[in-house]
Design a protein around this motif. Structure first.
Motif, PDB file in Angstrom:
ATOM      1  N   ALA A  69     -10.490  -3.806   4.094  1.00  0.00           N
ATOM      2  CA  ALA A  69      -9.618  -3.011   4.421  1.00  0.00           C
ATOM      3  C   ALA A  69      -8.701  -3.215   6.029  1.00  0.00           C
ATOM      4  CB  ALA A  69     -10.594  -1.369   4.374  1.00  0.00           C
ATOM      5  N   ASN A  70      -8.817  -4.618   6.383  1.00  0.00           N
ATOM      6  CA  ASN A  70      -8.121  -4.582   7.561  1.00  0.00           C
ATOM      7  C   ASN A  70      -9.238  -4.264   8.665  1.00  0.00           C
ATOM      8  OD1 ASN A  70      -5.963  -5.717   6.752  1.00  0.00           O
ATOM      9  ND2 ASN A  70      -4.921  -3.223   6.470  1.00  0.00           N
ATOM     10  N   ASN A  71     -10.370  -4.480   8.459  1.00  0.00           N
ATOM     11  CA  ASN A  71     -11.528  -4.183   9.743  1.00  0.00           C
ATOM     12  C   ASN A  71     -11.493  -2.307  10.427  1.00  0.00           C
ATOM     13  OD1 ASN A  71     -13.671  -5.035  11.018  1.00  0.00           O
ATOM     14  ND2 ASN A  71     -11.981  -5.013  13.044  1.00  0.00           N
ATOM     15  N   GLN A  72     -11.134  -1.825   9.188  1.00  0.00           N
ATOM     16  CA  GLN A  72     -10.791  -0.227   9.497  1.00  0.00           C
ATOM     17  C   GLN A  72     -12.360  -0.174   9.936  1.00  0.00           C
ATOM     18  OE1 GLN A  72      -7.462   1.502   8.824  1.00  0.00           O
ATOM     19  NE2 GLN A  72      -7.505   0.668   7.058  1.00  0.00           N
ATOM     20  N   GLU A  73     -12.488   0.317  11.136  1.00  0.00           N
ATOM     21  CA  GLU A  73     -14.138   0.862  11.754  1.00  0.00           C
ATOM     22  C   GLU A  73     -14.569   2.685  10.180  1.00  0.00           C
ATOM     23  OE1 GLU A  73     -16.306   4.322  15.135  1.00  0.00           O
ATOM     24  OE2 GLU A  73     -15.101   2.229  15.676  1.00  0.00           O
ATOM     25  N   GLN A  74     -13.686   3.043  10.062  1.00  0.00           N
ATOM     26  CA  GLN A  74     -14.383   4.059   9.551  1.00  0.00           C
ATOM     27  C   GLN A  74     -14.737   3.572   7.487  1.00  0.00           C
ATOM     28  OE1 GLN A  74     -11.193   3.996  10.418  1.00  0.00           O
ATOM     29  NE2 GLN A  74      -9.657   4.187   9.287  1.00  0.00           N
ATOM     30  N   VAL A  75     -14.809   2.744   7.195  1.00  0.00           N
ATOM     31  CA  VAL A  75     -14.575   2.372   6.227  1.00  0.00           C
ATOM     32  C   VAL A  75     -16.230   2.232   6.416  1.00  0.00           C
ATOM     33  CG1 VAL A  75     -14.682  -0.111   4.602  1.00  0.00           C
ATOM     34  CG2 VAL A  75     -12.362   0.992   5.378  1.00  0.00           C
ATOM     35  N   GLU A  76     -17.276   1.927   7.340  1.00  0.00           N
ATOM     36  CA  GLU A  76     -18.026   1.208   7.668  1.00  0.00           C
ATOM     37  C   GLU A  76     -19.310   2.216   7.854  1.00  0.00           C
ATOM     38  OE1 GLU A  76     -21.106  -2.144   9.246  1.00  0.00           O
ATOM     39  OE2 GLU A  76     -18.673  -1.858   9.685  1.00  0.00           O
ATOM     40  N   THR A  77     -18.016   3.573   8.989  1.00  0.00           N
ATOM     41  CA  THR A  77     -19.297   4.705   8.865  1.00  0.00           C
ATOM     42  C   THR A  77     -19.155   6.089   8.815  1.00  0.00           C
ATOM     43  OG1 THR A  77     -17.272   4.473  10.785  1.00  0.00           O
ATOM     44  CG2 THR A  77     -18.981   3.608  11.828  1.00  0.00           C
ATOM     45  N   ALA A  78     -17.881   6.532   8.102  1.00  0.00           N
ATOM     46  CA  ALA A  78     -17.870   7.250   7.072  1.00  0.00           C
ATOM     47  C   ALA A  78     -19.090   6.890   6.345  1.00  0.00           C
ATOM     48  CB  ALA A  78     -16.481   7.468   6.461  1.00  0.00           C
ATOM     49  N   SER A  79     -19.898   8.505   5.534  1.00  0.00           N
ATOM     50  CA  SER A  79     -20.175   8.732   4.534  1.00  0.00           C
ATOM     51  C   SER A  79     -19.948   8.326   3.436  1.00  0.00           C
ATOM     52  CB  SER A  79     -20.752  10.270   4.261  1.00  0.00           C
ATOM     53  OG  SER A  79     -22.179  10.798   3.448  1.00  0.00           O
ATOM     54  N   ALA A  80     -19.034   8.079   3.427  1.00  0.00           N
ATOM     55  CA  ALA A  80     -18.819   7.771   1.354  1.00  0.00           C
ATOM     56  C   ALA A  80     -17.221   7.806   1.920  1.00  0.00           C
ATOM     57  CB  ALA A  80     -19.183   8.922   0.670  1.00  0.00           C
ATOM     58  N   ILE A  81     -17.307   6.272   1.258  1.00  0.00           N
ATOM     59  CA  ILE A  81     -15.331   6.220   1.021  1.00  0.00           C
ATOM     60  C   ILE A  81     -14.837   5.897  -0.602  1.00  0.00           C
ATOM     61  CG2 ILE A  81     -14.209   4.018   1.227  1.00  0.00           C
ATOM     62  CD1 ILE A  81     -14.767   4.973   3.421  1.00  0.00           C
ATOM     63  N   ILE A  82     -14.214   7.264  -0.995  1.00  0.00           N
ATOM     64  CA  ILE A  82     -13.688   7.052  -2.563  1.00  0.00           C
ATOM     65  C   ILE A  82     -12.798   6.779  -2.553  1.00  0.00           C
ATOM     66  CG2 ILE A  82     -12.359   9.281  -3.849  1.00  0.00           C
ATOM     67  CD1 ILE A  82     -14.054  11.109  -1.424  1.00  0.00           C
ATOM     68  N   ALA A  83     -12.522   5.525  -3.214  1.00  0.00           N
ATOM     69  CA  ALA A  83     -11.551   4.612  -3.639  1.00  0.00           C
ATOM     70  C   ALA A  83     -10.690   5.341  -4.937  1.00  0.00           C
ATOM     71  CB  ALA A  83     -11.427   3.435  -4.037  1.00  0.00           C
ATOM     72  N   VAL A  84      -9.483   5.926  -4.674  1.00  0.00           N
ATOM     73  CA  VAL A  84      -8.583   6.637  -5.402  1.00  0.00           C
ATOM     74  C   VAL A  84      -7.870   5.198  -6.874  1.00  0.00           C
ATOM     75  CG1 VAL A  84      -6.268   8.045  -6.091  1.00  0.00           C
ATOM     76  CG2 VAL A  84      -8.603   8.478  -4.263  1.00  0.00           C
ATOM     77  N   LEU A  85      -7.918   5.185  -7.829  1.00  0.00           N
ATOM     78  CA  LEU A  85      -7.569   4.088  -8.464  1.00  0.00           C
ATOM     79  C   LEU A  85      -6.595   4.793  -9.445  1.00  0.00           C
ATOM     80  CD1 LEU A  85     -10.626   2.404  -9.049  1.00  0.00           C
ATOM     81  CD2 LEU A  85      -9.528   2.018  -7.163  1.00  0.00           C
ATOM     82  N   GLY A  86      -5.188   4.146  -9.840  1.00  0.00           N
ATOM     83  CA  GLY A  86      -4.623   5.057 -10.672  1.00  0.00           C
ATOM     84  C   GLY A  86      -5.194   3.378 -11.807  1.00  0.00           C
ATOM     85  N   ASP A  87      -5.055   4.524 -13.269  1.00  0.00           N
ATOM     86  CA  ASP A  87      -4.864   4.022 -14.347  1.00  0.00           C
ATOM     87  C   ASP A  87      -3.479   3.787 -15.931  1.00  0.00           C
ATOM     88  OD1 ASP A  87      -5.850   3.641 -17.043  1.00  0.00           O
ATOM     89  OD2 ASP A  87      -7.108   5.047 -17.526  1.00  0.00           O
ATOM     90  N   THR A  88      -3.330   3.153 -15.690  1.00  0.00           N
ATOM     91  CA  THR A  88      -1.973   2.473 -16.069  1.00  0.00           C
ATOM     92  C   THR A  88      -1.551   2.391 -17.349  1.00  0.00           C
ATOM     93  OG1 THR A  88      -2.274   0.032 -15.793  1.00  0.00           O
ATOM     94  CG2 THR A  88      -0.913   1.886 -14.252  1.00  0.00           C
TER      95      THR A  88
END
Length: 208
Positions: free
Chosen positions: A69-88
């Motif tokens: 994720a382009n070394n974005q700090e919040q990816v590591e420091t946030a409590s969680a990352i919610i990846a939103v995916l699309g189902d084709t």
């Protein structure tokens, strides 16, 4: 008549994109589950609900995700990352969706059968790129609901489209029908967000 400063209005204005998080704060998984259930009240094309979620809480996984994720700090420091995916392949759930609508009394059986037949005929013949566009649009609708609901629960968020989607799909073994759309960092803010301006209404809207 003017728009009243309702509770929703306040939440909308208080929601900001936060990039600094309290690293040791952990959101209980039960609250994350509640958040996603509530967010699924969002509308979607033919009510096919093409959103899927990968909720990343593990510290080691978040650390590895940061490089994707382009070394974005919040990816590591946030409590969680919610990846939103699309189902084709969302249309493959059409019988389940409309049968449940029928069972709940939201439509009669003739309407149920018509919606199943029409949806299968339409969506199964669409090019994958069109299905991807539909899933992406619907994922945007639910992503906004996630962020507003998170703020209402006392949490902060930032949505990120800037990540290597191919690398993400490979890292998490996504099937061909699942398309990564956005990552949403969620947690407790450790620093306030920067202010941001908006374009004037005259520049973005025309009334005819």
């Amino acid at each position: 008549m003017t728009i009243t400063k309702s509770y929703l209005n306040r939440v909308m204005h208080e929601r900001k994109s936060i990039r600094k998080y309290e690293e040791n704060y952990k959101i209980p998984q039960a609250e994350l589950e509640e958040l996603l259930v509530e967010a699924t009240t969002a509308p979607s094309s033919s009510n096919l609900q093409p959103w899927r979620f990968l909720v990343i809480q593990d510290e080691a996984v978040k650390k590895k995700l940061r490089s994707i994720a382009n070394n974005q700090e919040q990816v590591e420091t946030a409590s969680a990352i919610i990846a939103v995916l699309g189902d084709t392949a969302m249309y493959k759930n059409v019988e389940e969706v409309y049968t449940k609508n029928f069972e709940l009394g939201y439509m009669d059986e003739a309407t149920k059968n018509m919606m199943i037949e029409n949806s299968l005929k339409l969506y199964s013949n669409l090019p994958k790129e069109v299905l991807k566009n539909i899933a992406t649009f619907d994922a945007g609708l639910i992503s906004m609901q996630i962020m507003l609901l998170a703020k209402d629960m006392g949490y902060d968020t930032v949505t990120m489209g800037g990540f290597n989607k191919e690398a993400f799909a490979q890292r998490f073994d996504l099937t061909e029908n699942l398309v990564p759309i956005v990552l949403i960092a969620i947690g407790k803010a450790a620093a306030p967000a920067h202010g941001s301006s908006r374009l004037a209404l005259n520049d973005i809207a025309k009334f005819i």
